[in-house]
Design a protein around this motif. Structure first.
Motif, PDB file in Angstrom:
ATOM      1  N   ALA A  21     -13.445  79.690  26.143  1.00  8.46           N
ATOM      2  CA  ALA A  21     -12.872  80.566  27.166  1.00  8.46           C
ATOM      3  C   ALA A  21     -12.069  79.707  28.141  1.00  8.46           C
ATOM      4  O   ALA A  21     -12.579  78.732  28.685  1.00  8.46           O
ATOM      5  CB  ALA A  21     -13.967  81.325  27.893  1.00  8.46           C
ATOM      6  N   ILE A  72     -16.935  83.428  22.652  1.00  6.21           N
ATOM      7  CA  ILE A  72     -16.900  84.861  22.927  1.00  6.21           C
ATOM      8  C   ILE A  72     -18.256  85.513  22.707  1.00  6.21           C
ATOM      9  O   ILE A  72     -18.518  86.616  23.197  1.00  6.21           O
ATOM     10  CB  ILE A  72     -15.823  85.540  22.046  1.00  6.21           C
ATOM     11  N   GLU A 100      -9.056  85.683  27.518  1.00  8.18           N
ATOM     12  CA  GLU A 100      -9.208  84.284  27.911  1.00  8.18           C
ATOM     13  C   GLU A 100      -9.405  83.347  26.729  1.00  8.18           C
ATOM     14  O   GLU A 100      -9.938  82.248  26.874  1.00  8.18           O
ATOM     15  CB  GLU A 100     -10.364  84.135  28.904  1.00  8.18           C
ATOM     16  N   PRO A 146      -9.997  83.619  35.130  1.00  4.83           N
ATOM     17  CA  PRO A 146      -9.889  83.698  33.663  1.00  4.83           C
ATOM     18  C   PRO A 146      -8.435  83.796  33.217  1.00  4.83           C
ATOM     19  O   PRO A 146      -7.624  84.472  33.856  1.00  4.83           O
ATOM     20  CB  PRO A 146     -10.664  84.982  33.319  1.00  4.83           C
ATOM     21  N   SER A 188     -13.082  82.243  18.197  1.00  9.90           N
ATOM     22  CA  SER A 188     -12.439  82.512  19.487  1.00  9.90           C
ATOM     23  C   SER A 188     -12.027  81.243  20.211  1.00  9.90           C
ATOM     24  O   SER A 188     -11.114  81.258  21.033  1.00  9.90           O
ATOM     25  CB  SER A 188     -13.378  83.318  20.383  1.00  9.90           C
ATOM     26  N   SER A 211     -21.530  86.643  28.888  1.00 15.18           N
ATOM     27  CA  SER A 211     -20.506  86.866  29.915  1.00 15.18           C
ATOM     28  C   SER A 211     -19.208  87.406  29.340  1.00 15.18           C
ATOM     29  O   SER A 211     -18.352  87.905  30.084  1.00 15.18           O
ATOM     30  CB  SER A 211     -20.236  85.560  30.673  1.00 15.18           C
ATOM     31  N   HIS A 212     -19.039  87.299  28.016  1.00 16.45           N
ATOM     32  CA  HIS A 212     -17.812  87.789  27.373  1.00 16.45           C
ATOM     33  C   HIS A 212     -18.099  88.987  26.472  1.00 16.45           C
ATOM     34  O   HIS A 212     -17.309  89.283  25.576  1.00 16.45           O
ATOM     35  CB  HIS A 212     -17.167  86.665  26.551  1.00 16.45           C
ATOM     36  N   THR A 271     -15.321  91.669  26.277  1.00 14.94           N
ATOM     37  CA  THR A 271     -14.159  91.256  25.484  1.00 14.94           C
ATOM     38  C   THR A 271     -14.467  91.343  23.999  1.00 14.94           C
ATOM     39  O   THR A 271     -13.626  91.789  23.199  1.00 14.94           O
ATOM     40  CB  THR A 271     -13.744  89.823  25.853  1.00 14.94           C
TER      41      THR A 271
END
Length: 593
Positions: free
Chosen positions: A210, A135, A179, A240, A207, A139-140, A143
């Motif tokens: 993904a 995470i 995700e 996702p 996390s 790109s995350h 989130t």
């Protein structure tokens, strides 16, 4: 010497009794036996609301449970008195009161007094929350930020065991719904300083990777080819992972009316090499053919009996044919509805045929309709449709004048729902809109456009108090000769309570007929007395007229009873119609979508 010691003990006892007598009596518990407890709060106890603590001690202290036992004896009573102060400290600690002091006094054999001194309720002084794993990648970022912002136990907030547990679950759920279905808590610690009543929170989460959607497999089909139901799959391989998308997939299968149950399971514990999770959809089919007979009554159209026949695999092509014969005091209908399975483009088509006769307020209407519709979108969330319909109508007003009407219409509709619960919502809204256009004079008695919209709202005012609102508006523009089916009337359970079903409209001779404009609304407060039962107070208004300048709303208001049944909310209302000066009984089942 013995006399002096005795006098000293009496003096100390008197001083102690005087001190505790100054404490504020909190509550008492007395069972069917002669044993009794009495709880007092020291005068220096913080002024916070202590009703939750009182209920906690009344329900969960061992001494109170034992008092219900008729075999209680004095020896067991004394033992329970000795252990109660520690139980009090343990119980109130769950509500954030640490280092609670309790002094026990026993004025008589069967009476135990507990004098409690509560410290200030603990507050969060520092929060250290860290989330590691994939995470952290750019790109995350969205989130991660959403998870961090969702933390519900910030600095200076009151600390309780329930709030602490809820905070951890909500933060973890934020990752699991996204995700990261393999997210887990690696460190969880709440350190309390009993001297300052400050709490230091340390929480760490991993996390995990993904996850993306893998292959979707369908199991349990017996009568349907997989090629027919494969378009029901709403997931895209490589997308996702989202927990909500699995629910959408489940609803896609359930909305067909062909399956008794649908289980959707993601293999998140056995990921593929590319970190994708395969999805298993297991269906349990309903019977292919069913025949049902039902009976009941409503305050709108009276007693009824319904015969229903369903074929869930018409022509062995997966078509759902639902037909019925409905006999009511004021309405009789024969209906046929054929629904196609969702195709590869996400469209759901249907063919509707019906013959309906209604006898309401001096107007008898027989309508024959044949139509087709195409739906797309997510059923129950955001759905649109277009359609075409051919109507033939036979109309008799007040037993004298009769006429024949026809109309060929094109339709567009939009249904949007945002609710916290599909059957018994407490928060959210529902919007239904519909437009029907008769564009050709040759196929209709005139060109017209019917527009209609209905908005419902649900909002919790408190934990046990709910507000419900509704407003509906409609207009018909164009030709003067519009079929009665497309005109508006008001009154009844889901319209203006206090008035008979569709009794509010345009006066024509001794009958009530439809108008070209409609506006109705409602405001309702429900007070839930238990988890299942509540009382309601409401005000409704509305009317139908031939023009807005003729519009004059009628008002109805009253009281009702609500029950959260397993199949949805049930309501019984007694409403007073201001215009008719009459009381009417109304019965509602479910939420009108």
């Amino acid at each position: 010497m013995h006399l002096m010691l005795t006098l000293l003990a009496l003096v100390l006892l008197a001083q102690t009794a005087t001190c505790y007598a100054q404490d504020t009596l909190w509550f008492e518990v007395k069972s069917g036996t002669s044993y009794q407890t009495r709880f007092s709060l020291a005068n220096d106890t913080p002024p916070e609301d202590t009703s939750a603590l009182r209920e906690l001690l009344q329900k969960h202290l061992t001494i109170h449970e034992a008092m219900q036992n008729p075999r209680m004896n004095d020896s067991e009573w004394r033992r329970l008195i000795q252990k109660t102060p520690q139980e009090i400290a343990d119980l109130v600690a769950t509500e954030g009161y640490f280092k609670t002091k309790t002094v026990t006094v026993q004025p008589s054999v069967n009476l135990a007094e507990f004098h409690i001194s509560l410290p200030p309720q603990a507050k969060v002084s520092q929060v250290n929350v860290s989330i590691t794993g994939e995470i952290q990648q750019p790109s995350h970022q969205s989130t991660l930020e959403a998870a961090q912002k969702s933390w519900p136990l910030p600095v200076n907030s009151t600390f309780t065991q329930q709030a602490w547990g809820t905070a951890k679950r909500e933060l973890l759920a934020t990752l699991l719904r996204a995700e990261f279905p393999n997210a887990k808590i690696t460190t969880s610690q709440a350190m309390v300083n009993p001297q300052t009543q400050e709490v230091l929170i340390t929480l760490a989460m991993d996390s995990g990777p993904a996850v993306r959607i893998g292959e979707v497999s369908i199991h349990g089909l017996q009568h349907y080819k997989e090629s027919l139901v494969r378009p029901l799959n709403t997931l895209k391989t490589g997308a996702p992972y989202r927990q909500s998308d699995l629910l959408t997939l489940q609803n896609s299968f359930m909305s067909t009316g062909k399956f008794r149950s649908v289980d959707v399971v993601a293999r998140t514990e056995a990921l593929n090499a590319d970190h994708s999770a395969d999805i298993d959809v297991t269906v349990h089919e309903m019977e292919q053919n069913t025949f049902r007979i039902g009976a009941g009554a409503s305050t709108n159209t009276g007693a009824r009996i319904v015969f229903n026949y369903t074929d869930r695999n018409l022509f062995d092509r997966g078509l759902l044919w639902d037909s019925s014969l409905r006999l009511e005091q004021k309405l009789q209908a024969v209906t046929s509805n054929i629904t196609f399975l969702t195709d590869n483009k996400g469209y759901r088509d249907s063919i509707q045929n019906s013959v309906t006769r209604t006898d309401l307020e001096g107007q008898i209407t027989t309508a024959v309709q044949n139509g087709v519709r195409r739906y797309w979108g997510q059923p129950g969330i955001f759905e649109q449709y277009v359609g075409a319909n051919l109507l033939y109508e036979f109309l008799t007003v007040d037993g004298e004048s009769s006429q024949f009407n026809k109309a060929a219409t094109l339709a567009y509709g939009l249904n949007v729902r945002k609710l916290d619960h599909p059957l018994a919502p407490t928060k959210g809204w529902i919007l239904n809109t519909q437009f029907q256009l008769a564009p050709l004079d040759k196929l209709s008695d005139g060109r017209f456009l019917q527009s209609q919209a209905r908005l419902q709202g649900f909002y919790p005012l408190t934990q046990s108090t709910q507000w419900l609102g509704r407003i509906e508006v409609g207009t018909v523009t164009g030709a003067r000769s519009v079929p009665a089916t497309y005109l508006f009337r008001a009154g009844g359970d889901q319209s203006v309570r206090g008035y008979a079903f569709q009794s509010l409209g345009v006066k024509e001779a001794d009958a009530i007929v439809g108008g070209r404009v409609l506006l109705t609304g409602s405001s309702e407060i429900v007070q839930w007395l238990t988890s299942s039962w509540g009382a309601a107070v409401f005000v409704d208004f509305g009317h139908a007229a031939n023009s807005w300048k003729d519009y004059d709303p009628a008002f109805g208001y009253g009281l009702g009873v609500r029950w959260r049944s397993p199949i949805g909310p049930v309501g019984v209302d007694v409403a007073y119609g201001e215009e008719t000066k009459e009381y009417r009984l109304h019965f509602n089942l479910g939420v009108n979508f």
